[in-house]
Scaffold this active site. Structure first.
Site, PDB file in Angstrom:
ATOM      1  N   HIS A  69       1.086 -10.334  29.928  1.00  0.00           N
ATOM      2  CA  HIS A  69       2.284 -10.368  30.774  1.00  0.00           C
ATOM      3  C   HIS A  69       3.340 -11.226  30.090  1.00  0.00           C
ATOM      4  O   HIS A  69       3.041 -12.313  29.590  1.00  0.00           O
ATOM      5  CB  HIS A  69       1.933 -10.957  32.144  1.00  0.00           C
ATOM      6  CG  HIS A  69       3.127 -11.219  33.021  1.00  0.00           C
ATOM      7  ND1 HIS A  69       3.650 -12.480  33.215  1.00  0.00           N
ATOM      8  CD2 HIS A  69       3.903 -10.372  33.740  1.00  0.00           C
ATOM      9  CE1 HIS A  69       4.689 -12.398  34.029  1.00  0.00           C
ATOM     10  NE2 HIS A  69       4.868 -11.136  34.359  1.00  0.00           N
ATOM     11  N   HIS A  71      13.232 -13.299  29.307  1.00  0.00           N
ATOM     12  CA  HIS A  71      12.873 -13.250  30.719  1.00  0.00           C
ATOM     13  C   HIS A  71      14.159 -13.404  31.524  1.00  0.00           C
ATOM     14  O   HIS A  71      14.676 -14.511  31.681  1.00  0.00           O
ATOM     15  CB  HIS A  71      11.883 -14.368  31.042  1.00  0.00           C
ATOM     16  CG  HIS A  71      11.130 -14.143  32.307  1.00  0.00           C
ATOM     17  ND1 HIS A  71      10.463 -15.149  32.966  1.00  0.00           N
ATOM     18  CD2 HIS A  71      10.918 -13.021  33.039  1.00  0.00           C
ATOM     19  CE1 HIS A  71       9.891 -14.659  34.048  1.00  0.00           C
ATOM     20  NE2 HIS A  71      10.162 -13.376  34.107  1.00  0.00           N
TER      21      HIS A  71
END
Length: 563
Positions: A120, A166
């Site tokens: 992830h 991110h």
């Protein structure tokens, strides 16, 4: 006998004698049972391997290889193994509880029939808020056997190129091209089986076209593209050896502003900056851009409109990937457990950490695995018991990153019924583990690593990570002031789902001031453990094996009434 000095103050030292470790009684009994003269021959060792260790396929060549591995020791005798040499063999790498293996699962089934070692936010070096993005964690994950890499794609500040970061956080970016190149260079060192790249895509059409060109030129023939967008069944890992697959939502869903899809849901809790999306400027190549990008997608992702019932619907003519957060999955299992199992028999389910795990911590993977979820996505950049369990699970099947699901998750009954994860389960086996002793810490750690004034006080936690009914943890006694602790303690673990169980071991050093010190850990797939007297090397918090620290155990399986 060696001595160790611990300086307490200028005028006072504590002196401890370090004893040599003695073979446990069980080892002595096994040795004298199989060696008639007190010196074990190759033939006698072979009988020990077959009868006591359960190695039914062992050969005389295997026994001779063990002999040859001990020839460099001063204790080796040409006529055979005496007790000390036999003991050293049991503690060595020829006698591992879970030795390195070749791939042995059937690899010709659909991708949906396997658990995949899944990362992830694979580019992050630390936490989810402010850490740097880099190709290093991508490389490290692949070299550990991870098969699913996640990249979040965003426009750069000028909107003319693609970067990986991110979104909505303070994390720094890394160039997409560098990430793709790192994947290409490291994809197949640890495993020949396919690598899946999941894109979380926040790009306009022009940048999607740019990504399509980058991906195509970087991977070339390594890239697997389907001839049709509609697949009735996913291809097998065997068919896809040394291939790279792209998985994301079809571009049309982004362009229509559908934010119900899972790729957006990971960022739902954060405020999104409109500049992050990139200004959409139509041009004459726009119609060509989306098809070029769409053709990359080998595994289509997305949620159908409506609620959970629709998300988990199984179209017999089309397979797809669905993503749920760990919290969404937990909620779904309470009311739709069998529906999830049925969905994952043909389709792929990816589970990702909830957004509040800002420290890159992880969660219990067995909720997903017990329901057939193939891609239980973990933050690989940290450490902790859940990541150790994940690493232990994927030691199975030769560490290739693909573990075949147990048959009970793939079967259907005469009335089309599937496994019910919420139903009571029968006991299948009982595993008995006896913890004899440990050694090697004084070689891997400074002599004051655990206590400034004395040798360590080690104890071992040993248990089962697995289905809810199988979870158990036990603890040995604390052995004070000893680098070579001897426990000789036996524990029984009742297993209902041994196919998914992981034996979890952690050695700790008792600390009177509070939290115990870490002395090593190991997690191993129960389904592949070797029985008999075995050694288990310990690993550090990041999963790297210590050179010397290890435990000696006895492992056996049986039904409750014959143990």
């Amino acid at each position: 006998m060696l001595k160790q000095n611990f300086k307490v103050c200028l005028c006072w030292k504590r002196i401890f004698k370090a004893r040599a470790v003695e073979p446990p009684l069980d080892v002595k009994n096994a040795f004298y049972r199989y060696s008639r003269s007190g010196m074990m021959t190759v033939d006698e060792l072979l009988r020990f391997l077959i009868e006591h260790q359960g190695e039914m396929n062992a050969t005389k060549e295997d026994a001779q290889a063990i002999f040859d591995s001990l020839k460099h020791l001063n204790i080796f005798h040409r006529r055979g193994l005496h007790l000390e040499a036999f003991f050293r063999y049991l503690l060595g790498d020829h006698n591992l509880a879970h030795p390195p293996q070749k791939v042995h699962h059937d690899m010709n089934a659909s991708l949906a029939h396997y658990f995949l070692f899944t990362g992830h936010n694979s580019y992050l070096t630390g936490n989810q808020v402010s850490s740097a993005s880099s190709v290093v964690p991508i490389k490290n994950a692949l070299l550990r056997g991870v098969r699913v890499i996640e990249l979040d794609l965003w426009p750069n500040s000028k909107g003319n190129d693609v970067e990986v970061r991110h979104g909505g956080t303070l994390t720094s970016p890394v160039d997409l091209q560098k990430c793709l190149q790192a994947i290409k260079e490291n994809a197949f060192h640890a495993s020949e089986y396919p690598v899946v790249i999941t894109f979380e895509d926040h790009l306009n059409q022009n940048l999607q076209k740019k990504v399509a060109k980058m991906v195509t030129e970087t991977f070339g023939e390594m890239l697997y593209c389907t001839e049709t967008e509609i697949l009735e069944q996913f291809p097998s890992p065997e068919l896809l050896k040394r291939r790279v697959l792209i998985s994301t939502k079809p571009p049309k869903e982004y362009l229509e502003g559908n934010t119900a899809g899972e790729e957006v849901s990971e960022n739902e809790s954060r405020t999104r900056n409109p500049s992050d999306i990139g200004e959409h400027v139509p041009d004459e190549d726009e119609e060509k851009a989306v098809p070029q990008y769409r053709q990359l997608i080998a595994i289509h992702a997305g949620k159908l409109k409506g609620g959970l019932e629709n998300w988990l619907s199984d179209d017999p003519k089309k397979v797809r990937r669905l993503s749920l957060s760990e919290q969404e999955l937990e909620n779904a299992t309470r009311t739709h457990g069998t529906k999830i199992v049925g969905f994952t028999q043909r389709n792929l389910l990816r589970v990702f950490p909830k957004g509040t795990r800002l420290d890159s911590s992880n969660y219990n993977p067995f909720v997903g695995w017990m329901h057939g979820a193939q891609m239980v996505a973990f933050n690989m950049q940290g450490h902790g018991k859940h990541l150790w369990i994940m690493q232990g699970m994927f030691k199975a099947n030769g560490g290739c990153g693909y573990v075949k699901k147990p048959d009970f998750l793939l079967q259907r009954g005469p009335n089309d019924e599937v496994f019910n994860p919420n139903a009571p389960l029968d006991v299948k086996t009982v595993m008995t583990v006896k913890v004899f002793l440990g050694e090697g810490w004084h070689q891997d750690f400074p002599h004051t690593a655990f206590d400034r004034y004395s040798p360590p006080d080690f104890y071992t936690r040993i248990g089962i990570a697995g289905a809810r009914a199988d979870r158990d943890i036990r603890e040995t006694a604390k052995i004070e002031d000893e680098w070579l602790p001897v426990w000789n303690e036996e524990f029984e673990f009742i297993l209902r789902v041994p196919e998914l169980a992981v034996l979890r071991i952690e050695v700790l050093e008792y600390d009177t001031t509070g939290k115990p010190d870490f002395g090593g850990q190991a997690c191993l797939p129960v389904s592949e453990l070797r029985t008999g007297i075995r050694t288990v090397p310990l690993h550090d918090k990041k999963g790297n094996r210590y050179k010397h620290a290890r435990l000696l155990l006895s492992i056996k399986f049986g039904l409750p009434y014959d143990i």
